[in-house]
Design a protein around this motif. Sequence first.
Motif, PDB file in Angstrom:
ATOM      1  N   ILE A  19      -1.608  11.593 -40.723  1.00  0.00           N
ATOM      2  CA  ILE A  19      -0.382  11.535 -41.377  1.00  0.00           C
ATOM      3  C   ILE A  19      -0.214  10.114 -41.966  1.00  0.00           C
ATOM      4  O   ILE A  19      -0.811   9.102 -41.244  1.00  0.00           O
ATOM      5  CB  ILE A  19       0.886  11.840 -40.777  1.00  0.00           C
ATOM      6  N   GLY A  20       0.383   9.867 -43.135  1.00  0.00           N
ATOM      7  CA  GLY A  20       0.984   8.586 -43.411  1.00  0.00           C
ATOM      8  C   GLY A  20       2.272   8.641 -43.484  1.00  0.00           C
ATOM      9  O   GLY A  20       3.071   9.571 -44.554  1.00  0.00           O
ATOM     10  N   GLN A  21       3.192   7.762 -43.064  1.00  0.00           N
ATOM     11  CA  GLN A  21       4.871   8.048 -43.027  1.00  0.00           C
ATOM     12  C   GLN A  21       5.583   6.863 -42.480  1.00  0.00           C
ATOM     13  O   GLN A  21       5.055   5.791 -42.008  1.00  0.00           O
ATOM     14  CB  GLN A  21       5.085   9.302 -41.841  1.00  0.00           C
ATOM     15  N   ILE A  22       6.928   7.034 -42.538  1.00  0.00           N
ATOM     16  CA  ILE A  22       7.822   6.089 -42.125  1.00  0.00           C
ATOM     17  C   ILE A  22       8.822   6.699 -40.881  1.00  0.00           C
ATOM     18  O   ILE A  22       8.962   7.945 -40.768  1.00  0.00           O
ATOM     19  CB  ILE A  22       9.117   5.726 -43.297  1.00  0.00           C
ATOM     20  N   TRP A  23       8.962   6.114 -39.902  1.00  0.00           N
ATOM     21  CA  TRP A  23       9.853   6.146 -38.762  1.00  0.00           C
ATOM     22  C   TRP A  23      11.059   5.416 -38.789  1.00  0.00           C
ATOM     23  O   TRP A  23      10.867   4.050 -38.979  1.00  0.00           O
ATOM     24  CB  TRP A  23       9.110   6.090 -37.299  1.00  0.00           C
ATOM     25  N   VAL A  24      12.342   6.035 -38.745  1.00  0.00           N
ATOM     26  CA  VAL A  24      13.455   5.361 -38.373  1.00  0.00           C
ATOM     27  C   VAL A  24      13.990   5.520 -37.215  1.00  0.00           C
ATOM     28  O   VAL A  24      14.189   6.823 -36.671  1.00  0.00           O
ATOM     29  CB  VAL A  24      14.351   5.561 -39.553  1.00  0.00           C
ATOM     30  N   VAL A  25      14.143   4.634 -36.260  1.00  0.00           N
ATOM     31  CA  VAL A  25      14.194   4.857 -34.990  1.00  0.00           C
ATOM     32  C   VAL A  25      15.371   4.187 -33.977  1.00  0.00           C
ATOM     33  O   VAL A  25      15.607   2.769 -34.483  1.00  0.00           O
ATOM     34  CB  VAL A  25      12.896   4.226 -34.079  1.00  0.00           C
ATOM     35  N   ALA A  26      15.906   4.784 -32.887  1.00  0.00           N
ATOM     36  CA  ALA A  26      16.870   4.233 -32.205  1.00  0.00           C
ATOM     37  C   ALA A  26      16.991   4.778 -31.075  1.00  0.00           C
ATOM     38  O   ALA A  26      16.728   5.866 -30.651  1.00  0.00           O
ATOM     39  CB  ALA A  26      18.510   4.103 -32.881  1.00  0.00           C
ATOM     40  N   GLY A  27      17.350   3.993 -29.878  1.00  0.00           N
ATOM     41  CA  GLY A  27      17.436   4.520 -28.533  1.00  0.00           C
ATOM     42  C   GLY A  27      16.351   4.200 -27.576  1.00  0.00           C
ATOM     43  O   GLY A  27      15.136   3.809 -27.936  1.00  0.00           O
ATOM     44  N   PRO A  28      16.608   4.610 -26.139  1.00  0.00           N
ATOM     45  CA  PRO A  28      15.500   4.492 -25.130  1.00  0.00           C
ATOM     46  C   PRO A  28      14.444   5.227 -25.578  1.00  0.00           C
ATOM     47  O   PRO A  28      14.682   6.553 -26.132  1.00  0.00           O
ATOM     48  CB  PRO A  28      16.355   4.399 -23.980  1.00  0.00           C
ATOM     49  N   ASP A  29      13.283   5.023 -24.768  1.00  0.00           N
ATOM     50  CA  ASP A  29      12.117   6.019 -24.782  1.00  0.00           C
ATOM     51  C   ASP A  29      12.369   7.527 -24.728  1.00  0.00           C
ATOM     52  O   ASP A  29      11.934   8.292 -25.376  1.00  0.00           O
ATOM     53  CB  ASP A  29      11.065   5.606 -24.106  1.00  0.00           C
ATOM     54  N   ASP A  30      13.008   7.617 -23.523  1.00  0.00           N
ATOM     55  CA  ASP A  30      13.328   8.901 -23.116  1.00  0.00           C
ATOM     56  C   ASP A  30      14.255   9.722 -23.786  1.00  0.00           C
ATOM     57  O   ASP A  30      14.460  10.978 -23.654  1.00  0.00           O
ATOM     58  CB  ASP A  30      13.668   9.149 -21.510  1.00  0.00           C
TER      59      ASP A  30
END
Length: 397
Positions: A186-197
Amino acid sequence: MANIINNKLEFFMLYLLTLSYMLSDRFVDGRSIGATKLVKHKGTIKTIETEDGDIIDCVDFYQQPAFDHPLLKNHIIQMKPSSIPSDLKANPSEPDQLFQNWHKSGQCPEATIPIRRPQGNQRPRDLYHFKQRRARLNHSLDSASDGDDLSAHEYATAYLGGNFHGAHATINVWQPTVSNNGEMSIGQIWVVAGPDDKVNTMEAGWRVDYDQKSKLFVYWTSDGYQSTGCHNLECPGFVQTNKQVALGSPIGGVSSYNSKQTNIGITIYKNNGNWWLKVNDQPVGYWPSSLFTYLANSATELTWGGEIYNNKIGGVHTKTQMGSGHFPSEGYGKASYFRNIQSVDSNGIFRDVEAGELATDVTKPSCYNINVQSDNSGGSGTNFYFGGPGYSDKCPK
């Protein structure tokens, strides 16, 4: 005697009705549809069979899967973003026209959206891929659980921490070889928030599975890839508003080595409280903020780049390619790239990301790598090349 004749006649009529029902679902525009493609989506108004062998159902807008989500029962629908960002950087070679081949076989009517019917098991075990990448970056490998092999997920990515309302990049589309069933590139964008679990993510880009087709896809989760979220429209969540884009359907053209480069612009940005996806010039739909906990307000990490899944068959590294299948050092026309990398601040303003702001995550540089650079004079802003061939004399395991 009359009763026997009547019973036979009733049986024959029932048989004809059953046969006609079966045939009505097995043929679209005179072409046979395989048994694995028989299940229509709820609310289908029209069905299109494509040259790629896909089946596209044109589904009534208000009967799309999103509105089956319990958190969206009283959702106020946003048909389009209230504004299109003027400070969004676009590569001149990004096409404004349609970019998927299924349009050659038909169009969906107004007030419907296209939904691709899933065909077989094309999904590798990737439900925990970003959760595990974060675990590895945080040096907490014990959090890689659920029986998935952390080392099977390999990355060449660039990422940025802070407080964000979106991300953008221009990506050139390739069709890397995926060697084994259950692997992907894949080639992509991730938009992320929050702790790992409990991580929340929204993801979008292109993806190649064992079918060797480069497809537009989206993904989301609100609980660390445990029980929420899915690809495309395979579960309730993402609200699609565009009748011209079929998530999960092949992209019409791909880049060629040392020749024509095919680009798509991927943008995820917050507008009127929801997270919109824009592909090239077209708003596709949005993730309602109510789906999320940590992403309900803003993102704390943005990531751009590539990922593969390595099944390690025979104890050797997979030949599955990342990007173009060539290393970043080969440069333009040969290596895969991200260009015009931008973030969106809390005021909704798109800002160029400086090369020095980006940190990189490369799992195995001898197999796949990344090279971040700034080329404002060339009109591509902060950009990077990424990828590699996988198994070789330099990448045996």
